[in-house]
Design an enzyme around this catalytic site. Structure first.
Site, PDB file in Angstrom:
ATOM      1  N   SER A 145     -11.631 -25.901  29.222  1.00 57.05           N
ATOM      2  CA  SER A 145     -11.624 -24.436  29.277  1.00 57.05           C
ATOM      3  C   SER A 145     -11.023 -23.842  28.014  1.00 57.05           C
ATOM      4  CB  SER A 145     -10.837 -23.963  30.499  1.00 57.05           C
ATOM      5  OG  SER A 145      -9.466 -24.310  30.383  1.00 57.05           O
ATOM      6  N   GLN A 146     -10.241 -24.634  27.266  1.00 55.55           N
ATOM      7  CA  GLN A 146      -9.624 -24.128  26.038  1.00 55.55           C
ATOM      8  C   GLN A 146     -10.662 -23.756  24.984  1.00 55.55           C
ATOM      9  OE1 GLN A 146      -6.835 -27.184  24.935  1.00 55.55           O
ATOM     10  NE2 GLN A 146      -5.278 -26.493  26.396  1.00 55.55           N
ATOM     11  N   LYS A 173       7.070 -32.682  24.880  1.00 52.84           N
ATOM     12  CA  LYS A 173       5.860 -31.891  24.625  1.00 52.84           C
ATOM     13  C   LYS A 173       5.908 -30.566  25.366  1.00 52.84           C
ATOM     14  CE  LYS A 173       0.844 -32.148  25.312  1.00 52.84           C
ATOM     15  NZ  LYS A 173       0.403 -31.614  24.018  1.00 52.84           N
ATOM     16  N   GLU A 208      -4.412 -30.601  35.497  1.00 50.34           N
ATOM     17  CA  GLU A 208      -3.099 -30.985  34.977  1.00 50.34           C
ATOM     18  C   GLU A 208      -2.229 -31.606  36.066  1.00 50.34           C
ATOM     19  OE1 GLU A 208      -1.214 -30.617  31.831  1.00 50.34           O
ATOM     20  OE2 GLU A 208      -3.300 -30.830  31.221  1.00 50.34           O
ATOM     21  N   GLY A 221      -3.456 -29.363  22.584  1.00 47.48           N
ATOM     22  CA  GLY A 221      -4.794 -28.815  22.699  1.00 47.48           C
ATOM     23  C   GLY A 221      -4.822 -27.318  22.447  1.00 47.48           C
ATOM     24  N   LYS A 262       3.804 -23.173  29.646  1.00 51.21           N
ATOM     25  CA  LYS A 262       3.248 -23.479  28.331  1.00 51.21           C
ATOM     26  C   LYS A 262       2.004 -22.644  28.080  1.00 51.21           C
ATOM     27  CE  LYS A 262       0.291 -26.713  27.713  1.00 51.21           C
ATOM     28  NZ  LYS A 262      -0.480 -27.969  27.576  1.00 51.21           N
TER      29      LYS A 262
END
Length: 458
Positions: A202-203, A442, A345, A127, A31
């Site tokens: 971190s995004q 998702k 994650e 996100g 992803k």
């Protein structure tokens, strides 16, 4: 293209393993890599191909967002990777043939176009979309609105918003600094230097860096605050930026400098998704079996070394050869004391393994996952306790003491990783009923069928 709605809730009883799980399987692409490849391709100076992308709700939402801003994206996946024509010669390292199993190879083609509004972007619960797309919207000429699933309005977004404001972007957000969001782009962003606190995700850094080559002055981004989590995802961002031709300097800790300049259209080879593979590897460990993830590259942009270290410490035997990455159960599961800040994650699956281990565990360094699809720390504490584990919730993690397992209704909170954790518990505990397994769409729509086939051998 309209909104990509979440799948209808689907209650599901996790299958119990009756023997060692032995399987070789393919999984769809990462992803994280797919999302970054889509953004960089939409900003490039020529067409791109994305080989073996992830087709799931998050990446479909990203593709829809970029289309609404002017990119052309063909996600038909009709041609095998070797047959797709017109590709740029430049090809990213990593990724091999997907090989056996349940993941079909495919190719998405992306043609960049002038970024324009007006547009309305549905972020769902992703996100990546809510943090990667607003900087692109700032580069568009026109007004772009953002909203998503109800819980998306509670996910942190303020650092991106404040950074864009500091760079001169005209926008409005909710009183809490999140969604809904309105960006009034003028076709350009001056860029320059900006300071943010990216300790929540971190995004926040990745979202700004991915668009920074298109800022007139580039970007000098400085983080001030507690450590930025998920550092491997930041390295993935800078690696992929360089692969697309950007000049990036990260030699100073917590400072990223991106020079202004063009991004090249290219072919992106997407690796199998490491986080998505974690529950399948856990199945090998719980049952004393062996699971091989086919097509795993020798050189990876994902934190495979950290995952191997964690699983080995918990009792797995991990190896890699031409067939792929293989995890074997040794008949024992060990508790672990681990800082998971770089691989947060993985926390739900590691927590499920900890609940099945032969000794207590402490998982720490993941305070930021309270703001993921759900408050994962609180959710794991509640649901693992229902299944019989002794769990103490801490501000940045969990203390887990294994206990006698029992049947339970496991709430998934619209969170794919919670569903993965429940499935792992269900291998050893009869009667684990997930309130909704459809939330796995998702990132891996095939999860229920792949998992049932893995566990039952069908």
């Amino acid at each position: 293209m309209g909104a990509v709605t979440a799948a209808a809730a689907r209650p599901w009883i996790a299958p119990v393993a009756t023997g060692p799980v032995v399987s070789a399987l393919s999984l769809p692409g990462s992803k994280s890599m797919t999302a970054r490849a889509l953004v960089l391709s939409a900003l490039a100076d020529g067409p791109s191909r994305i080989v073996r992308p992830l087709r799931a709700r998050d990446t479909t939402l990203m593709a829809a967002a970029l289309r609404s801003l002017g990119a052309t994206i063909d996600t038909a996946e009709s041609a095998p990777a070797s047959a797709a024509g017109g590709a740029p010669a430049d090809t990213a390292a990593g990724g091999g043939d997907a090989g056996r199993g349940g993941a079909a190879a495919g190719v998405w083609t992306v043609g960049p176009g002038p970024l324009t509004g007006p547009a309305a972007i549905d972020v769902g619960l992703a996100g990546t979309v809510m943090r990667f797309a607003p900087p692109l919207a700032a580069l568009a000429d026109g007004t772009v609105t953002f909203d998503g699933d109800p819980h998306a309005r509670t996910r942190p977004l303020r650092p991106i918003i404040e950074a864009l404001r500091a760079l001169g972007v005209d926008l409005d957000s909710s009183p809490s600094g999140g969604l809904p969001l309105v960006v009034r782009g003028t076709g350009s962003v001056a860029g320059g230097e900006v300071v943010i606190d990216a300790s929540g995700s971190s995004q926040f850094v990745s979202g700004l860096l991915l668009s920074a080559p298109r800022f007139s002055k580039g970007l000098v981004l400085r983080h001030e605050g507690p450590p930025v989590p998920s550092a491997p995802h930041l390295r993935m961002t800078t690696h992929m930026l360089r692969a697309a031709g950007a000049v990036v300097d990260e030699s100073v800790p917590d400072v990223w400098t991106v020079e202004p300049g063009p991004l090249r259209g290219r072919t992106w080879e997407i690796e199998p998704d490491l986080s998505g593979a974690a529950p399948f590897f856990a199945a090998a460990m719980v049952t004393g079996g062996a699971v091989t993830l086919a097509g795993w590259p020798r050189e990876s942009w994902q934190p495979v070394g950290t995952l191997v270290e964690l699983l080995t410490r918990m009792g797995a035997d991990v190896s890699q050869d031409d067939d792929g990455l293989t995890v074997r159960g040794t008949g024992e599961l060990h508790g672990i004391d681990a800082d998971l800040s770089e691989v947060s994650e993985l926390t739900p699956v590691i927590a499920a393994l900890a609940a099945l281990a032969g000794s207590p565990s402490r998982l720490r360094g993941v305070a930021h996952i309270r703001f993921h699809e759900t408050d994962r720390i609180a959710a794991l504490a509640r649901e693992l306790s229902k299944a019989g584990a002794g769990v103490t919730e801490r501000s940045d993690g969990l203390d887990i003491t294994p206990g006698p397992l029992r049947s339970a209704t496991f709430e998934t909170y619209a969170d794919h990783r919670m569903a993965h954790a429940a499935a792992v518990i269900g291998l050893a505990a009869p009667g684990i009923e997930l309130t909704d397994v459809a939330c796995t769409s998702k990132t891996l729509p095939e999860f229920p069928e792949l998992w049932a086939g893995l566990v039952t051998g069908s």
